[in-house]
Design an enzyme around this catalytic site. Structure first.
Site, PDB file in Angstrom:
ATOM      1  N   ASP A 119       0.861  -1.173   0.000  1.00 32.74           N
ATOM      2  CA  ASP A 119       0.000   0.000   0.000  1.00 32.74           C
ATOM      3  C   ASP A 119       0.905   1.233   0.000  1.00 32.74           C
ATOM      4  O   ASP A 119       2.133   1.138   0.134  1.00 32.74           O
ATOM      5  CB  ASP A 119      -0.964  -0.016   1.192  1.00 32.74           C
ATOM      6  CG  ASP A 119      -2.186   0.858   0.932  1.00 32.74           C
ATOM      7  OD1 ASP A 119      -2.162   1.653  -0.034  1.00 32.74           O
ATOM      8  OD2 ASP A 119      -3.171   0.759   1.687  1.00 32.74           O
TER       9      ASP A 119
HETATM   10  C1  BGC Z   1      -5.142   3.153   0.310  1.00 25.02           C
HETATM   11  C2  BGC Z   1      -5.308   2.113  -0.776  1.00 25.02           C
HETATM   12  C3  BGC Z   1      -5.210   2.766  -2.129  1.00 25.02           C
HETATM   13  C4  BGC Z   1      -3.879   3.477  -2.228  1.00 25.02           C
HETATM   14  C5  BGC Z   1      -3.605   4.086  -3.584  1.00 25.02           C
HETATM   15  C6  BGC Z   1      -3.923   4.046   0.088  1.00 25.02           C
HETATM   16  O1  BGC Z   1      -3.910   5.115   0.956  1.00 25.02           O
HETATM   17  O2  BGC Z   1      -5.054   2.494   1.549  1.00 25.02           O
HETATM   18  O3  BGC Z   1      -6.534   1.442  -0.607  1.00 25.02           O
HETATM   19  O4  BGC Z   1      -5.387   1.812  -3.141  1.00 25.02           O
HETATM   20  O5  BGC Z   1      -3.838   4.487  -1.249  1.00 25.02           O
HETATM   21  O6  BGC Z   1      -4.309   5.227  -3.797  1.00 25.02           O
END
Ligand code: BGC
Length: 709
Positions: free
Chosen positions: A270
């Protein structure tokens, strides 16, 4: 474009040949995801200055959050024409419940209990997303949730592992459509592996401490379902799980995800979750981060650059092997190949992609989704509205377009059809009321619709909330409207279950709309006017009070369960100031029909291992409207080698009954439905006695007994 010598070979040979041409730096480059033009995400300002140079040097494998057509084209052209090997980039984006057409938020979609609808919705989403030139969506979010304080429950499929698994498969099929090279398909990514939905106190990014049994019984199944449906990507979670950050958790990523679950696609971290393991206090510096996350099994690093900066050195030191690196690179290349990017790196780049967005067919699907996902929580004969009878429209959400929810990609609030606009379009007479005109102008009316809610920005990532009631000023509006003596129809827009305990007595009907998206008013109007009956059923319990949280249907019994015959008895499991029961249980939702359940019986009272037993239930609609009923089947083990929940959803059927109609529904029980992780953590049945329960929701079930032999 540089000539690609690998065109004619079979996929793996072709990718292996490409791999053999790559330098170590280029290989490491494929493991890097860079963000582009996404100014601020999770508080990190992204510096783009070096991105183009990095792409030219083959140091970028994929790009996050770029969506402007010109940028997409320019970046891909740079990769294909100016990097040494011309390897195309992957473009990934969070398209969670709509790209340009906003569908109801995912929690609402799960209320449909309709995998077919969810598959069609995700196809609709994939259509717009693919036509915008994107390749991968970071969806579906399949974290099991039990805590509405957590802002991200809005993205989830709710609290039940069985239902969530069915819906996860539907999302994956709808996005990927069995062949990623098809022009309308995109790759899916199940996230966040694992346990993120169990963050303590529902506080964002907080610690997760759950038993292995809970992980295996409720957290992992939706991920397994996604893998079985062929999902191409899994994202790790931000959180620590049982004392190890998920992103550096070898047991989770390697032993469970790869070895046990058989996942062969790409594991992505993530957003900066790799370097956050320094904050988690398991690494001291970014080299240590790179080592630990690589060792754990991570393939692709989102935004942080620890692999970029340290893998070469770690290989030189013999700490990690180039062979393992090769496997990781091949996974990324394979995904690119499966998407057809080596044949056409510019797939789905259009001069004007707007012509594929917000199509009438897509909007019709979005409206159907609204109609099937709103949950009617109460109805004392206030709904449906009488034809063309003038109603009062009152409250801040009557004209609000802030109903598309977070993670709405490029969906715009200005495209939303509000409740008021829907009444206009239907030429349904109404009086717009405000606090000053409420008393005088409502005198001739029969019904007032009060539309309330939480702002879109109150749910979603980073929006944990401890107080789950509507604002005092909004609650006051309902009470004021109630004083007029008219029928009060409450319509609530929210990204999570709110506490409605105080408000419920002041409303004659409640429609819980969640955040319904672009076609909000249009779908709601059809429900209010009775053109279609509400049919949504809760997938996340509505607490009576925040103090009950977590409150969920598939809990254990305790040794001293609450005894309704002795509510004051002190030494039972209870609160002295609030009930144990939630306000609305899992599976609950009313329709305009009135269903009676009768004649529940089993074809046999015992079930042999290779046999099946039929469960019959007769349904009669005593109401004056046809409606779709979701008949639910749960089991309860009367004993087992470990304690099991008081109810476990095992099957459901949706049955449409006209007014006055009667139908018999049949379920088939199989041995597999009774399996659980036993005391030795083996997934098995035990030859014991079980209750089989049928009913309209988890709080109203008729039980019969079956013995496994
Ligand atoms: C979130 C993810 C997301 C990623 C990309 C993160 O802050 O937890 O779910 O896909 O950002 O935007």
């Amino acid at each position: 474009m540089k000539s690609n010598t690998l065109k004619s070979s079979s996929p793996s040979v072709k990718m292996s040949a490409l791999l053999s041409q790559m330098t170590l730096e280029e290989k490491i480059g494929q493991l890097q995801q860079s963000a582009y033009f996404s100014t601020v995400v999770t508080g990190h300002v992204v510096d783009h200055s070096g991105t183009i140079e990095a792409i030219k040097a083959g140091r970028v494998g994929s790009v996050l959050s770029v969506h402007d057509e010109r940028d997409l084209k320019m970046l891909q052209k740079t990769a294909v024409e100016e990097s040494r090997l011309g390897i195309p980039l992957l473009f990934m984006f969070d398209v969670i419940h709509g790209y340009k057409t906003a569908f109801p938020i995912n929690l609402a979609l799960s209320n449909s209990w309709d995998p077919d609808l969810v598959e069609r919705v995700s196809r609709g989403v994939a259509y717009e997303t693919s036509h915008a030139g994107l390749h991968v969506t970071f969806s579906p979010m399949v974290d099991l949730v039990r805590d509405p304080r957590w802002g991200r429950v809005m993205e989830s499929n709710g609290e039940d592992p069985y239902l969530s698994s069915l819906l996860t498969q539907a999302y994956v099929k709808g996005y990927q459509q069995d062949d990623l090279a098809q022009p309308h398909a995109i790759a899916a990514c199940v996230k966040h592996f694992a346990g993120y939905g169990f963050a303590e106190a529902g506080r964002e990014y907080n610690t997760v401490d759950v038993s292995e049994r809970t992980l295996r019984s409720v957290v992992f199944p939706p991920f397994q379902a996604g893998i079985d449906a062929g999902v191409r990507m899994v994202m790790t979670a931000f959180n620590v799980i049982n004392d190890r950050p998920a992103t550096a958790n070898r047991w989770l990523l390697n032993d469970v995800l790869r070895d046990e679950m058989g996942f062969q696609g790409v594991i992505i971290s993530d957003y900066t979750s790799t370097e956050e393991i320094i904050q988690h206090k398991v690494a001291t510096d970014t080299k240590d981060v790179a080592y630990q996350c690589f060792e754990a099994g991570l393939d692709h690093e989102m935004v942080s650059q620890t692999f970029q900066h340290h893998l070469k050195e770690l290989i030189a030191e013999g700490k990690i092997s180039e062979e393992t690196l090769n496997e990781r690179v091949l996974r990324i290349l394979t995904l690119k190949e499966q998407l057809g990017l080596f044949d056409n790196p510019y797939r789905n780049f259009y001069e004007d992609s707007a012509q594929y967005m917000l199509l009438e067919t897509t909007k019709a699907l979005a409206q159907e989704a609204v109609e099937k996902t709103v949950v009617m929580l109460k109805n004392d004969d206030a709904l449906p509205l009488k034809p063309k009878q003038t109603v009062g429209l009152f409250g801040p959400f009557i004209e609000s377009q802030d109903v598309i929810g977070e993670w709405a990609a490029l969906c715009e609030k200005s495209d939303v059809i509000t409740l008021k606009q829907a009444f206009d379009q239907a030429k349904h007479p109404y009086v717009l009321l405000d606090e000053t005109t409420l008393d005088t102008r409502s005198r001739e009316l029969d019904t007032i619709i009060v539309a309330l809610g939480e702002a879109g920005s109150e749910a979603g990532e980073g929006n944990s909330k401890a107080k789950l009631r509507l604002s005092a000023s909004q609650e006051a509006l309902v009470k004021k409207a109630h004083q007029t003596g008219k029928n009060i129809v409450l319509v609530v827009f929210a990204g999570r279950p709110l506490i409605l305990t105080e408000l419920e007595p002041f409303a004659d009907a409640i429609l819980y709309a969640y955040q319904p998206g672009t076609m909000s008013g249009a779908g709601l109007y059809r429900l209010l006017s009775g053109q279609v009956s509400p049919s949504g059923r809760l997938t996340l319990t509505f607490p009576y009070h925040e103090g009950q949280i977590p409150v969920y249907y598939n809990h254990l019994n305790t040794g001293r369960p609450f005894d309704h015959a002795r509510p004051e008895y002190r030494y039972n499991s209870r609160f002295i100031d609030i009930p144990n029961e939630p306000l609305y249980p899992f599976g609950f939702g009313l329709t305009y029909g009135q269903f009676e359940y009768s004649d529940v019986f089993l074809s046999k009272d015992h079930l042999r291992e290779d046999d099946t037993v039929k469960v019959y239930v007769t349904l009669k609609n005593h109401g004056s409207h046809g409606a779709l009923e979701t008949v639910q089947l749960y089991i309860e083990a009367q004993s087992f080698s470990v304690s099991r929940p008081v109810n476990e959803l095992k099957a459901f059927k949706q049955v449409y009954l006209d007014a006055g109609e009667e139908k018999t529904t049949v379920f088939t029980l199989t041995n597999a439905m009774f399996k659980a992780f036993n005391i030795d953590m083996a997934w098995t049945t035990e030859q014991r006695s079980y209750f089989v329960k049928v009913g309209p929701h988890s709080g109203a079930l008729i039980a019969r007994t079956v013995q496994l032999t």
